[in-house]
Write an enzyme that holds these catalytic residues in place. Structure first.
Site, PDB file in Angstrom:
ATOM      1  N   LYS A  35       0.938  -1.145   0.109  1.00  0.00           N
ATOM      2  CA  LYS A  35      -0.033   0.017  -0.149  1.00  0.00           C
ATOM      3  C   LYS A  35       0.806   1.256   0.001  1.00  0.00           C
ATOM      4  O   LYS A  35       1.987   1.173   0.133  1.00  0.00           O
ATOM      5  CB  LYS A  35      -0.921  -0.024   1.219  1.00  0.00           C
ATOM      6  CG  LYS A  35      -0.047  -0.182   2.569  1.00  0.00           C
ATOM      7  CD  LYS A  35      -1.053  -0.473   3.661  1.00  0.00           C
ATOM      8  CE  LYS A  35      -0.381  -0.823   5.007  1.00  0.00           C
ATOM      9  NZ  LYS A  35      -1.220  -0.996   6.334  1.00  0.00           N
ATOM     10  N   TYR A 252      15.066  29.218   9.955  1.00  0.00           N
ATOM     11  CA  TYR A 252      13.837  30.097  10.291  1.00  0.00           C
ATOM     12  C   TYR A 252      13.675  29.927  11.687  1.00  0.00           C
ATOM     13  O   TYR A 252      13.939  28.913  12.395  1.00  0.00           O
ATOM     14  CB  TYR A 252      12.637  29.211   9.759  1.00  0.00           C
ATOM     15  CG  TYR A 252      12.592  29.532   8.030  1.00  0.00           C
ATOM     16  CD1 TYR A 252      12.379  30.738   7.860  1.00  0.00           C
ATOM     17  CD2 TYR A 252      12.675  28.628   7.154  1.00  0.00           C
ATOM     18  CE1 TYR A 252      12.136  31.213   6.298  1.00  0.00           C
ATOM     19  CE2 TYR A 252      12.690  29.013   5.817  1.00  0.00           C
ATOM     20  CZ  TYR A 252      12.335  30.076   5.454  1.00  0.00           C
ATOM     21  OH  TYR A 252      12.040  30.261   4.226  1.00  0.00           O
TER      22      TYR A 252
HETATM   23  C1  LIG Z   1      -0.371  -2.176   6.400  1.00  0.00           C
HETATM   24  C2  LIG Z   1      -0.956  -3.733   6.974  1.00  0.00           C
HETATM   25  C3  LIG Z   1      -0.040  -4.581   7.065  1.00  0.00           C
HETATM   26  C4  LIG Z   1       1.593  -4.379   6.924  1.00  0.00           C
HETATM   27  O1  LIG Z   1       1.721  -4.045   8.290  1.00  0.00           O
HETATM   28  P1  LIG Z   1       3.412  -3.818   8.625  1.00  0.00           P
HETATM   29  O2  LIG Z   1       3.260  -3.254  10.215  1.00  0.00           O
HETATM   30  O3  LIG Z   1       3.976  -2.705   7.693  1.00  0.00           O
HETATM   31  O4  LIG Z   1       3.961  -5.033   8.558  1.00  0.00           O
HETATM   32  C5  LIG Z   1      -0.825  -5.867   7.427  1.00  0.00           C
HETATM   33  N1  LIG Z   1      -1.910  -5.989   7.125  1.00  0.00           N
HETATM   34  C6  LIG Z   1      -2.839  -5.029   7.233  1.00  0.00           C
HETATM   35  C7  LIG Z   1      -4.466  -4.992   7.373  1.00  0.00           C
HETATM   36  C8  LIG Z   1      -2.118  -3.834   6.960  1.00  0.00           C
HETATM   37  O5  LIG Z   1      -3.083  -2.656   6.896  1.00  0.00           O
END
Ligand SMILES: *Cc1c(COP(=O)(O)O)cnc(C)c1O
Length: 364
Positions: A35, A252
């Protein structure tokens, strides 16, 4: 001359990290979490290194469709499922597996007439309290879905709220087991933290994300301790040097004031590139392979570091913001966030360069 900032993507490291997942969770199916554009690494860019994964898991339906258009044939799981009934024909046509986490989705599936039935992951709420059915509803949901012509196969899944904490697994595992009692479907429980703790978590299908990219899912184990290698190295250069006098400030708001005369390096990388603006004075940065400290507030295009300990550094000296030699988790800790956020935030204006084994860089 291009701006010297770029993200180097090491596909050999990604392959190695995937091999670590296989070692930790032997005999399971691996759905690689990709994702958010593969956690900021570029989904299409990293795909070749994930060719031994059994499939991919992501949130964005558009990205899933694009994968199919590019002839990715393995499994693809939509982690939030579908959002309206009108998406179901495309899910069927594209062979996209879906999470089902509420009754409205169950009703939509029951109503739909699909060209091909779907693989469905029934999500159990074991205490995260975001998505998922209450434990007492799971058996009934499975009953309904298993008799729906829209459903080809069922899986049971959950996502832990505290898989990175020592005592974070016991209770949700109990809830999951009792919710799924007597339901003989394959189970998917483990994210990266769950993969590392696979002997406690178990299951048939794992969903690692962050560990594939070489950051640690656990607070007390570094990526190095877990045998993980950084996939992204964010590289830049020093583009100017200032000789500060005592009591002069940098940047800044003048949030850093020199207590003595020293040199400050100006680095081409700022929050417009995804570097966290809230990174405080002292945040680590590598210059010429040596650790130096942030001095002054990150701005949109630049950060500034104290060069006292690297007298040889000057304009053109190599800089690593995170990655090889400086774990993203160390920068994240200093900036009170997590490696996930830093990796996902790398901005589109930062060019990404794939480095393959053999040291040949291919620009995509
Ligand atoms: C993002 C996600 C993962 C992966 O999680 P990590 O902590 O990056 O390994 C697994 N399951 C679901 C449902 C997620 O949304």
């Amino acid at each position: 001359m291009p701006r010297p900032l770029y993200a180097q993507i090491n596909l050999a490291a990604l392959r190695g990290n995937l091999a670590r997942v296989r070692e930790k969770a032997p005999g399971t199916q691996v759905l690689a979490a990709v994702k958010a554009n593969a956690y900021g690494h570029g989904l299409l860019r990293v795909l070749p290194a994930l060719d031994t994964a059994d499939g991919l898991a992501l949130i964005e339906p558009d990205a899933a469709v694009e994968l199919r258009e590019r002839h990715y044939t393995r499994r693809i799981l939509l982690l939030e499922g579908f959002f309206s009934e009108s998406e179901l024909p495309e899910l069927a046509q594209r062979r996209l597996a879906t999470v089902v986490h509420d009754m409205e989705q169950v009703r939509m599936l029951e109503k739909a007439v699909l060209a091909r039935p779907l693989e469905v992951f029934v999500k159990v709420n074991t205490g995260m309290n975001r998505l998922g059915f209450r434990p007492g509803d799971v058996a009934g949901v499975c009953q309904r879905l298993s008799s729906s012509p829209s459903v080809a196969a069922l899986r049971l899944m959950t996502h832990f709220a505290r898989a990175d904490e020592d005592d974070g697994l016991h209770e949700p595992l109990e809830i999951f087991d009792s919710a799924c009692k007597g339901l003989n479907y394959p189970r998917s429980l483990a994210n990266s933290a769950g993969v590392i703790r696979f002997s406690e978590v178990g299951g048939d299908i794992v969903r690692p994300g962050i560990m594939l990219y070489g950051a640690s899912p656990l607070p007390y184990d570094t990526a190095d301790m877990l045998g993980l290698k950084p996939v992204m190295t964010l590289r830049s250069q020093i583009i100017a040097v200032q000789e500060l006098k005592a009591n002069e400030s940098v940047g800044y708001g003048g949030t850093y004031t020199a207590s003595r005369a020293h040199r400050v390096g100006i680095i081409a990388c700022g929050y417009g590139d995804g570097y966290p603006r809230h990174a405080p004075n002292g945040t680590p940065v590598l210059v010429c392979g040596r650790k130096v400290r942030m001095a002054g507030r990150p701005s949109m295009d630049m950060i500034t570091v104290d060069l006292t300990d690297v007298p040889e550094a000057g304009v053109g000296s190599p800089v690593v913001l995170w990655g090889e030699g400086l774990p993203v988790d160390d920068v994240a800790n200093a900036a009170s966030t997590v490696g996930y956020e830093l990796l996902c935030a790398v901005a589109p204006r930062v060019p990404q360069v794939v480095s393959e084994v053999g040291g040949i860089d291919v620009e995509l």
